[in-house]
Design a protein around this motif. Structure first.
Motif, PDB file in Angstrom:
ATOM      1  N   ASP A 112     -95.593  22.628  -8.030  1.00 21.08           N
ATOM      2  CA  ASP A 112     -95.899  22.933  -6.633  1.00 21.08           C
ATOM      3  C   ASP A 112     -96.052  24.434  -6.408  1.00 21.08           C
ATOM      4  O   ASP A 112     -96.807  24.868  -5.541  1.00 21.08           O
ATOM      5  CB  ASP A 112     -94.813  22.388  -5.703  1.00 21.08           C
ATOM      6  N   TYR A 113     -95.325  25.229  -7.194  1.00 22.51           N
ATOM      7  CA  TYR A 113     -95.378  26.676  -7.023  1.00 22.51           C
ATOM      8  C   TYR A 113     -96.367  27.365  -7.957  1.00 22.51           C
ATOM      9  O   TYR A 113     -96.619  28.551  -7.827  1.00 22.51           O
ATOM     10  CB  TYR A 113     -93.981  27.282  -7.236  1.00 22.51           C
ATOM     11  N   SER A 114     -96.915  26.618  -8.904  1.00 24.04           N
ATOM     12  CA  SER A 114     -97.848  27.238  -9.843  1.00 24.04           C
ATOM     13  C   SER A 114     -99.269  27.181  -9.307  1.00 24.04           C
ATOM     14  O   SER A 114     -99.584  26.431  -8.398  1.00 24.04           O
ATOM     15  CB  SER A 114     -97.770  26.540 -11.200  1.00 24.04           C
ATOM     16  N   GLU A 115    -100.122  27.989  -9.909  1.00 20.81           N
ATOM     17  CA  GLU A 115    -101.523  28.013  -9.510  1.00 20.81           C
ATOM     18  C   GLU A 115    -102.314  27.124 -10.466  1.00 20.81           C
ATOM     19  O   GLU A 115    -102.625  27.516 -11.582  1.00 20.81           O
ATOM     20  CB  GLU A 115    -102.057  29.444  -9.547  1.00 20.81           C
ATOM     21  N   ASN A 116    -102.617  25.923 -10.021  1.00 22.41           N
ATOM     22  CA  ASN A 116    -103.399  24.978 -10.818  1.00 22.41           C
ATOM     23  C   ASN A 116    -104.776  24.832 -10.203  1.00 22.41           C
ATOM     24  O   ASN A 116    -104.969  25.057  -9.017  1.00 22.41           O
ATOM     25  CB  ASN A 116    -102.728  23.598 -10.851  1.00 22.41           C
ATOM     26  N   THR A 117    -105.701  24.389 -11.022  1.00 18.75           N
ATOM     27  CA  THR A 117    -107.020  24.092 -10.483  1.00 18.75           C
ATOM     28  C   THR A 117    -106.937  22.808  -9.660  1.00 18.75           C
ATOM     29  O   THR A 117    -106.009  22.029  -9.793  1.00 18.75           O
ATOM     30  CB  THR A 117    -108.037  23.912 -11.617  1.00 18.75           C
ATOM     31  N   GLY A 118    -107.894  22.558  -8.835  1.00 23.43           N
ATOM     32  CA  GLY A 118    -107.879  21.406  -7.940  1.00 23.43           C
ATOM     33  C   GLY A 118    -107.783  20.075  -8.644  1.00 23.43           C
ATOM     34  O   GLY A 118    -107.142  19.150  -8.172  1.00 23.43           O
ATOM     35  N   ALA A 119    -108.423  19.942  -9.809  1.00 23.82           N
ATOM     36  CA  ALA A 119    -108.426  18.663 -10.517  1.00 23.82           C
ATOM     37  C   ALA A 119    -107.127  18.405 -11.271  1.00 23.82           C
ATOM     38  O   ALA A 119    -106.868  17.299 -11.697  1.00 23.82           O
ATOM     39  CB  ALA A 119    -109.580  18.618 -11.503  1.00 23.82           C
ATOM     40  N   PHE A 120    -106.304  19.418 -11.415  1.00 22.13           N
ATOM     41  CA  PHE A 120    -105.099  19.265 -12.220  1.00 22.13           C
ATOM     42  C   PHE A 120    -103.840  19.439 -11.388  1.00 22.13           C
ATOM     43  O   PHE A 120    -102.827  19.888 -11.856  1.00 22.13           O
ATOM     44  CB  PHE A 120    -105.131  20.266 -13.379  1.00 22.13           C
ATOM     45  N   LYS A 121    -103.889  19.054 -10.128  1.00 26.64           N
ATOM     46  CA  LYS A 121    -102.709  19.135  -9.255  1.00 26.64           C
ATOM     47  C   LYS A 121    -102.114  17.754  -9.085  1.00 26.64           C
ATOM     48  O   LYS A 121    -102.813  16.751  -9.099  1.00 26.64           O
ATOM     49  CB  LYS A 121    -103.098  19.679  -7.885  1.00 26.64           C
ATOM     50  N   GLY A 122    -100.814  17.699  -8.919  1.00 28.98           N
ATOM     51  CA  GLY A 122    -100.137  16.450  -8.585  1.00 28.98           C
ATOM     52  C   GLY A 122    -100.088  15.444  -9.712  1.00 28.98           C
ATOM     53  O   GLY A 122     -99.610  15.720 -10.807  1.00 28.98           O
ATOM     54  N   THR A 123    -100.611  14.250  -9.457  1.00 32.44           N
ATOM     55  CA  THR A 123    -100.512  13.132 -10.396  1.00 32.44           C
ATOM     56  C   THR A 123    -101.165  13.409 -11.746  1.00 32.44           C
ATOM     57  O   THR A 123    -100.583  13.062 -12.781  1.00 32.44           O
ATOM     58  CB  THR A 123    -101.093  11.857  -9.765  1.00 32.44           C
ATOM     59  N   PRO A 124    -102.356  14.009 -11.835  1.00 32.42           N
ATOM     60  CA  PRO A 124    -102.922  14.282 -13.165  1.00 32.42           C
ATOM     61  C   PRO A 124    -102.020  15.174 -14.022  1.00 32.42           C
ATOM     62  O   PRO A 124    -101.860  14.918 -15.216  1.00 32.42           O
ATOM     63  CB  PRO A 124    -104.246  14.976 -12.863  1.00 32.42           C
ATOM     64  N   ALA A 125    -101.415  16.173 -13.418  1.00 33.29           N
ATOM     65  CA  ALA A 125    -100.510  17.043 -14.173  1.00 33.29           C
ATOM     66  C   ALA A 125     -99.269  16.283 -14.614  1.00 33.29           C
ATOM     67  O   ALA A 125     -98.779  16.458 -15.733  1.00 33.29           O
ATOM     68  CB  ALA A 125    -100.118  18.248 -13.322  1.00 33.29           C
ATOM     69  N   LEU A 126     -98.760  15.414 -13.740  1.00 32.98           N
ATOM     70  CA  LEU A 126     -97.587  14.610 -14.086  1.00 32.98           C
ATOM     71  C   LEU A 126     -97.890  13.662 -15.247  1.00 32.98           C
ATOM     72  O   LEU A 126     -97.108  13.542 -16.186  1.00 32.98           O
ATOM     73  CB  LEU A 126     -97.119  13.819 -12.863  1.00 32.98           C
ATOM     74  N   LEU A 127     -99.051  13.019 -15.209  1.00 34.45           N
ATOM     75  CA  LEU A 127     -99.413  12.101 -16.289  1.00 34.45           C
ATOM     76  C   LEU A 127     -99.686  12.837 -17.595  1.00 34.45           C
ATOM     77  O   LEU A 127     -99.365  12.339 -18.673  1.00 34.45           O
ATOM     78  CB  LEU A 127    -100.614  11.255 -15.875  1.00 34.45           C
ATOM     79  N   ALA A 128    -100.269  14.017 -17.511  1.00 42.15           N
ATOM     80  CA  ALA A 128    -100.494  14.813 -18.722  1.00 42.15           C
ATOM     81  C   ALA A 128     -99.159  15.218 -19.343  1.00 42.15           C
ATOM     82  O   ALA A 128     -98.977  15.127 -20.568  1.00 42.15           O
ATOM     83  CB  ALA A 128    -101.332  16.045 -18.396  1.00 42.15           C
ATOM     84  N   ALA A 129     -98.219  15.628 -18.508  1.00 39.14           N
ATOM     85  CA  ALA A 129     -96.893  15.991 -19.015  1.00 39.14           C
ATOM     86  C   ALA A 129     -96.179  14.777 -19.591  1.00 39.14           C
ATOM     87  O   ALA A 129     -95.490  14.873 -20.615  1.00 39.14           O
ATOM     88  CB  ALA A 129     -96.071  16.614 -17.900  1.00 39.14           C
TER      89      ALA A 129
END
Length: 191
Positions: free
Chosen positions: A159-176
């Protein structure tokens, strides 16, 4: 005893139901990036999962199997899980009312938590004996709490990091979660 510890550690870390089977990811996502809320919900889920998994073992082994009613297992598991939620919520309400107030809205969601049902169904499908079922029924909830804590901390940090629009929220969680599954998969040969 060696098998008990191996099953316990395996259920906690290597065969973690959230990370390796992607079970219950929606509840972790619903808990959000607040570590305190997620850890409280994780503790409640851990208690419900442990109690219901042990009770479901006895229901399957001593009621459903002898009466040849294995096809009614989901109905029986649902009843046991709901009763476990009532039991655990009453205990939390009496012992820690402040924690109960923070998680009381989420407690009914535990009745449809896929990880709780997965452990009951998996224990029955594997035909585990009592010590093995106890090891899995204790280890899996600890692994569930571990996943709640890790993923909520990660979501809070995202939430505090600077991510691109496509890699925010659920996509980042699933990648992790995928990276965590690969990391834990490397440990599979240990136990």
């Amino acid at each position: 005893m060696k098998d008990f510890i191996a099953l316990l550690l395996g259920a906690m870390i290597i065969n973690n139901v959230v990370v390796t089977k992607f079970v219950s990811m929606s509840q972790i996502k619903a808990a959000g990036g607040n570590f305190t809320t997620a850890s409280r919900l994780g503790l409640a889920a851990m208690k419900v999962m442990a109690v219901s998994a042990i009770l479901n073992f006895f229901v399957f082994k001593y009621v459903l199997e002898p009466l040849k009613l294995q096809s009614l297992d989901l109905i029986a598991y649902t009843l046991v899980v709901v009763l476990s939620i009532l039991l655990v919520s009453n205990i939390i309400k009496k012992m820690k009312p402040e924690i109960y107030e923070s998680v009381k809205a989420s407690l009914p969601l535990l009745s449809v938590n896929s990880a709780i049902f997965y452990i009951a169904i998996d224990n029955a499908a594997q035909g585990l004996d009592l010590p093995s079922a106890l090891a899995v029924s204790i280890g899996a909830p600890i692994g569930l709490f571990f996943a709640f804590a890790v993923f909520s901390s990660m979501m809070e940090r995202l939430d505090y990091s600077e991510n691109t629009g496509a890699f925010k929220g659920t996509p980042a969680l699933l990648a992790a979660a995928g990276l965590a599954a690969m990391a834990l998969g490397g440990l599979a040969g240990i136990f």
